[in-house]
Design a protein around this motif. Structure first.
Motif, PDB file in Angstrom:
ATOM      1  N   GLU A 114       0.951  -1.115  -0.051  1.00 13.47           N
ATOM      2  CA  GLU A 114      -0.053  -0.134   0.096  1.00 13.47           C
ATOM      3  C   GLU A 114       0.825   1.295  -0.041  1.00 13.47           C
ATOM      4  O   GLU A 114       1.720   1.453   0.667  1.00 13.47           O
ATOM      5  N   PRO A 115       0.703   2.173  -0.779  1.00 12.20           N
ATOM      6  CA  PRO A 115       1.300   3.198  -0.864  1.00 12.20           C
ATOM      7  C   PRO A 115       1.350   4.231   0.338  1.00 12.20           C
ATOM      8  O   PRO A 115       0.151   4.338   1.186  1.00 12.20           O
ATOM      9  N   GLY A 116       2.596   4.674   0.957  1.00 15.21           N
ATOM     10  CA  GLY A 116       2.157   5.459   2.213  1.00 15.21           C
ATOM     11  C   GLY A 116       2.260   4.458   3.650  1.00 15.21           C
ATOM     12  O   GLY A 116       1.772   5.083   4.541  1.00 15.21           O
ATOM     13  N   GLY A 117       2.200   3.297   3.147  1.00 14.54           N
ATOM     14  CA  GLY A 117       2.126   2.389   4.430  1.00 14.54           C
ATOM     15  C   GLY A 117       3.314   2.102   5.151  1.00 14.54           C
ATOM     16  O   GLY A 117       4.297   3.055   5.177  1.00 14.54           O
ATOM     17  N   ASP A 118       3.344   1.018   5.906  1.00  8.22           N
ATOM     18  CA  ASP A 118       4.489   0.734   6.786  1.00  8.22           C
ATOM     19  C   ASP A 118       5.570   0.222   6.237  1.00  8.22           C
ATOM     20  O   ASP A 118       6.742  -0.272   6.902  1.00  8.22           O
ATOM     21  N   LEU A 119       5.594  -0.284   4.902  1.00  3.16           N
ATOM     22  CA  LEU A 119       6.873  -0.971   4.367  1.00  3.16           C
ATOM     23  C   LEU A 119       7.566   0.083   3.519  1.00  3.16           C
ATOM     24  O   LEU A 119       7.016   0.896   2.865  1.00  3.16           O
ATOM     25  N   LEU A 120       8.797  -0.152   3.328  1.00  2.24           N
ATOM     26  CA  LEU A 120       9.724   0.935   2.677  1.00  2.24           C
ATOM     27  C   LEU A 120      10.698  -0.030   1.604  1.00  2.24           C
ATOM     28  O   LEU A 120      11.108  -1.180   1.729  1.00  2.24           O
ATOM     29  N   ARG A 121      10.768   0.503   0.442  1.00  2.00           N
ATOM     30  CA  ARG A 121      11.571   0.003  -0.417  1.00  2.00           C
ATOM     31  C   ARG A 121      13.087  -0.082  -0.052  1.00  2.00           C
ATOM     32  O   ARG A 121      13.498   1.065   0.403  1.00  2.00           O
ATOM     33  N   VAL A 122      13.805  -1.074  -0.484  1.00  2.00           N
ATOM     34  CA  VAL A 122      15.124  -1.302  -0.291  1.00  2.00           C
ATOM     35  C   VAL A 122      15.989  -1.039  -1.728  1.00  2.00           C
ATOM     36  O   VAL A 122      15.305  -1.900  -2.588  1.00  2.00           O
ATOM     37  N   PHE A 123      16.645  -0.082  -1.944  1.00  2.00           N
ATOM     38  CA  PHE A 123      17.240  -0.004  -3.318  1.00  2.00           C
ATOM     39  C   PHE A 123      16.256   0.351  -4.112  1.00  2.00           C
ATOM     40  O   PHE A 123      16.227  -0.241  -5.338  1.00  2.00           O
ATOM     41  N   PRO A 124      15.544   1.431  -4.086  1.00  2.00           N
ATOM     42  CA  PRO A 124      14.373   1.523  -5.136  1.00  2.00           C
ATOM     43  C   PRO A 124      14.951   1.890  -6.467  1.00  2.00           C
ATOM     44  O   PRO A 124      14.153   1.556  -7.421  1.00  2.00           O
ATOM     45  N   GLU A 125      16.086   2.475  -6.486  1.00  2.00           N
ATOM     46  CA  GLU A 125      16.590   2.779  -7.935  1.00  2.00           C
ATOM     47  C   GLU A 125      16.860   1.404  -8.736  1.00  2.00           C
ATOM     48  O   GLU A 125      17.343   1.504  -9.787  1.00  2.00           O
ATOM     49  N   THR A 126      17.242   0.387  -7.792  1.00  2.00           N
ATOM     50  CA  THR A 126      17.901  -0.647  -8.658  1.00  2.00           C
ATOM     51  C   THR A 126      17.338  -1.906  -8.575  1.00  2.00           C
ATOM     52  O   THR A 126      17.243  -2.799  -9.619  1.00  2.00           O
ATOM     53  N   ALA A 127      16.804  -2.366  -7.334  1.00  2.00           N
ATOM     54  CA  ALA A 127      16.375  -3.819  -7.180  1.00  2.00           C
ATOM     55  C   ALA A 127      14.978  -3.951  -7.441  1.00  2.00           C
ATOM     56  O   ALA A 127      14.063  -3.711  -6.795  1.00  2.00           O
ATOM     57  N   THR A 128      14.762  -3.805  -8.856  1.00  2.00           N
ATOM     58  CA  THR A 128      13.392  -3.758  -9.423  1.00  2.00           C
ATOM     59  C   THR A 128      13.365  -5.048 -10.382  1.00  2.00           C
ATOM     60  O   THR A 128      14.374  -5.157 -11.289  1.00  2.00           O
ATOM     61  N   ALA A 129      12.350  -5.827 -10.482  1.00  2.00           N
ATOM     62  CA  ALA A 129      12.395  -6.835 -11.434  1.00  2.00           C
ATOM     63  C   ALA A 129      10.773  -7.117 -11.846  1.00  2.00           C
ATOM     64  O   ALA A 129       9.889  -6.494 -11.149  1.00  2.00           O
ATOM     65  N   ALA A 130      10.465  -7.555 -12.990  1.00  2.00           N
ATOM     66  CA  ALA A 130       9.034  -7.649 -13.433  1.00  2.00           C
ATOM     67  C   ALA A 130       8.814  -8.946 -13.999  1.00  2.00           C
ATOM     68  O   ALA A 130       9.819  -9.584 -14.566  1.00  2.00           O
ATOM     69  N   PHE A 131       7.624  -9.264 -14.082  1.00  2.30           N
ATOM     70  CA  PHE A 131       7.307 -10.811 -14.413  1.00  2.30           C
ATOM     71  C   PHE A 131       5.904 -10.484 -15.547  1.00  2.30           C
ATOM     72  O   PHE A 131       5.159  -9.810 -14.986  1.00  2.30           O
ATOM     73  N   PRO A 132       5.897 -11.309 -16.327  1.00  2.00           N
ATOM     74  CA  PRO A 132       4.626 -11.088 -17.119  1.00  2.00           C
ATOM     75  C   PRO A 132       3.402 -11.519 -16.468  1.00  2.00           C
ATOM     76  O   PRO A 132       3.721 -12.639 -15.818  1.00  2.00           O
ATOM     77  N   LEU A 133       2.320 -11.134 -16.849  1.00  2.51           N
ATOM     78  CA  LEU A 133       0.988 -11.655 -16.066  1.00  2.51           C
ATOM     79  C   LEU A 133       0.235 -12.124 -17.213  1.00  2.51           C
ATOM     80  O   LEU A 133      -0.196 -11.499 -18.204  1.00  2.51           O
ATOM     81  N   TRP A 134       0.156 -13.484 -17.137  1.00  3.99           N
ATOM     82  CA  TRP A 134      -0.908 -14.238 -18.097  1.00  3.99           C
ATOM     83  C   TRP A 134      -2.210 -14.658 -17.403  1.00  3.99           C
ATOM     84  O   TRP A 134      -2.312 -15.137 -16.230  1.00  3.99           O
ATOM     85  N   LEU A 135      -3.172 -14.712 -18.378  1.00  8.98           N
ATOM     86  CA  LEU A 135      -4.517 -15.255 -17.773  1.00  8.98           C
ATOM     87  C   LEU A 135      -4.851 -16.489 -18.804  1.00  8.98           C
ATOM     88  O   LEU A 135      -4.667 -16.110 -19.983  1.00  8.98           O
ATOM     89  N   ALA A 136      -5.069 -17.650 -18.303  1.00  2.92           N
ATOM     90  CA  ALA A 136      -5.244 -18.945 -19.162  1.00  2.92           C
ATOM     91  C   ALA A 136      -6.384 -19.533 -18.733  1.00  2.92           C
ATOM     92  O   ALA A 136      -6.714 -19.398 -17.560  1.00  2.92           O
ATOM     93  N   ALA A 137      -6.914 -20.389 -19.795  1.00  2.00           N
ATOM     94  CA  ALA A 137      -8.232 -21.350 -19.491  1.00  2.00           C
ATOM     95  C   ALA A 137      -8.134 -22.236 -20.569  1.00  2.00           C
ATOM     96  O   ALA A 137      -7.320 -22.040 -21.941  1.00  2.00           O
ATOM     97  N   HIS A 138      -8.876 -23.256 -20.477  1.00  2.00           N
ATOM     98  CA  HIS A 138      -9.095 -24.214 -21.671  1.00  2.00           C
ATOM     99  C   HIS A 138     -10.020 -23.513 -22.494  1.00  2.00           C
ATOM    100  O   HIS A 138     -10.605 -22.656 -22.418  1.00  2.00           O
ATOM    101  N   ALA A 139      -9.541 -24.078 -23.817  1.00  2.00           N
ATOM    102  CA  ALA A 139     -10.426 -23.392 -25.233  1.00  2.00           C
ATOM    103  C   ALA A 139     -11.880 -23.787 -24.870  1.00  2.00           C
ATOM    104  O   ALA A 139     -12.638 -23.108 -25.347  1.00  2.00           O
ATOM    105  N   ASP A 140     -12.387 -24.900 -24.270  1.00  2.00           N
ATOM    106  CA  ASP A 140     -13.854 -25.132 -23.993  1.00  2.00           C
ATOM    107  C   ASP A 140     -14.287 -23.984 -23.246  1.00  2.00           C
ATOM    108  O   ASP A 140     -15.634 -23.990 -23.388  1.00  2.00           O
ATOM    109  N   MET A 141     -13.749 -23.018 -22.659  1.00  2.00           N
ATOM    110  CA  MET A 141     -14.116 -21.931 -21.863  1.00  2.00           C
ATOM    111  C   MET A 141     -15.187 -21.044 -22.705  1.00  2.00           C
ATOM    112  O   MET A 141     -16.145 -20.548 -22.153  1.00  2.00           O
ATOM    113  N   ARG A 142     -14.906 -21.095 -24.007  1.00  2.00           N
ATOM    114  CA  ARG A 142     -15.692 -20.184 -25.055  1.00  2.00           C
ATOM    115  C   ARG A 142     -17.257 -20.616 -24.963  1.00  2.00           C
ATOM    116  O   ARG A 142     -18.184 -20.041 -25.287  1.00  2.00           O
TER     117      ARG A 142
END
Length: 298
Positions: free
Chosen positions: A249-277
């Protein structure tokens, strides 16, 4: 001789039931919407099939014999079942009712999906959600789940998937921990801090290496593959750990460590069986998740 080399014809059995219920070919033909000669041919074909006559032909009509009486009960049961099936096929159903099973990681299910599903439940009260909050990848092809939120694209041909955006993660600690132990000056200084990390989860271990953390010198004071437990430990001030930006949560009790460098990102996928249609309720849930997650992470 009876014709034993093929299955009984349903039309012939239906003709038998109609004649026995209505007492004559003419009455049975009217009930079935057929002509009397057509119905007569079906009765004669059935008699050839069983190898003997089924009715005594009398001036007053057809009188079933013992063989016909023996066939009537199972044939009538089939006729009744067919009538019930016809009613069920014709009956409209609530397109937005039933159970949908969703699988996602622990933290993502709790922090991100729960609010989305709350709105979905208000809009579609007939849909029941089963939320499998697990870091294990459940098999959609085997139908362990209907819909999955993943960080890797599924490669099975039976599945459909769409990329909705990127989920960023970083290193965090709680203000209480900083008061007691201070902030590390650089990555190598992490060796002097209490770290929260994975036990056997290869994704978490690869993430640490991706950030260039010195794995040979790092010692995790708390190891667990439960993302919920890792998050709780960070929030409690146990030490420094990985958190998704979406879970902080922005402005909460948690603080970023190395905010300028220690960042990573993962793709977000939504998947389902084709029969879902073909399932309205699955499509409703899938589209709702796709829209909400794309708006947040796209």
């Amino acid at each position: 001789m009876p014709e034993t080399d093929r299955q009984p014809d349903w039309a012939q059995l239906r003709a038998l039931v109609a004649v026995m219920r209505h007492g004559s070919l003419s009455a049975a033909a009217r009930q079935l919407g057929q002509t009397q000669p057509t119905l007569g041919r079906q009765i004669r074909a059935l008699e050839r099939r069983v190898g003997e006559a089924l009715f005594d032909r009398l001036p007053s009509g057809l009188r079933p014999n013992q063989r016909a009486l023996a066939l009537y009960e199972p044939a009538a049961a089939l006729d009744d079942a067919a009538a019930q099936l016809a009613v069920a096929l014709a009956r409209p159903t609530d397109s937005a009712a039933g159970t949908v099973r969703i699988t996602a990681s622990e933290g993502f299910a709790a922090r991100v999906l729960a609010p989305i599903l709350t709105g979905l439940a208000e809009a579609h009260p007939g849909i029941e959600i089963e939320l499998s909050a697990t870091n294990e990848v459940e098999n959609l092809v085997r139908r362990d789940a209907d819909i999955a939120v993943r960080h890797t694209r599924p490669d099975q041909e039976e599945l459909i998937a769409q990329r909705l955006g990127m989920v960023e993660v970083g290193l965090f600690d709680a203000r209480g921990y900083v008061v007691r132990h201070g902030l590390p000056r650089d990555v190598r200084a992490l060796a002097g801090h209490r770290l929260i990390g994975p036990d056997k989860d290869p994704v978490g271990l690869r993430l640490a290496e991706r950030w260039g953390l010195p794995m040979d010198s790092l010692r995790f004071a708390l190891r667990t593959d439960s993302r919920t437990a890792q998050e709780a430990a960070v929030r409690a001030g146990f030490g420094i750990g990985v958190m998704s930006m979406a879970e902080v949560e922005p402005g909460g009790d948690l603080l970023r460590v190395f905010p300028e460098t220690a960042t990573a990102a993962f793709p977000l996928w939504l998947a389902a069986h084709a029969d879902m249609r073909q399932s309205p309720r699955l499509r409703i849930v899938y589209d709702a998740l796709a829209g909400a997650l794309r708006a947040r992470f796209g």
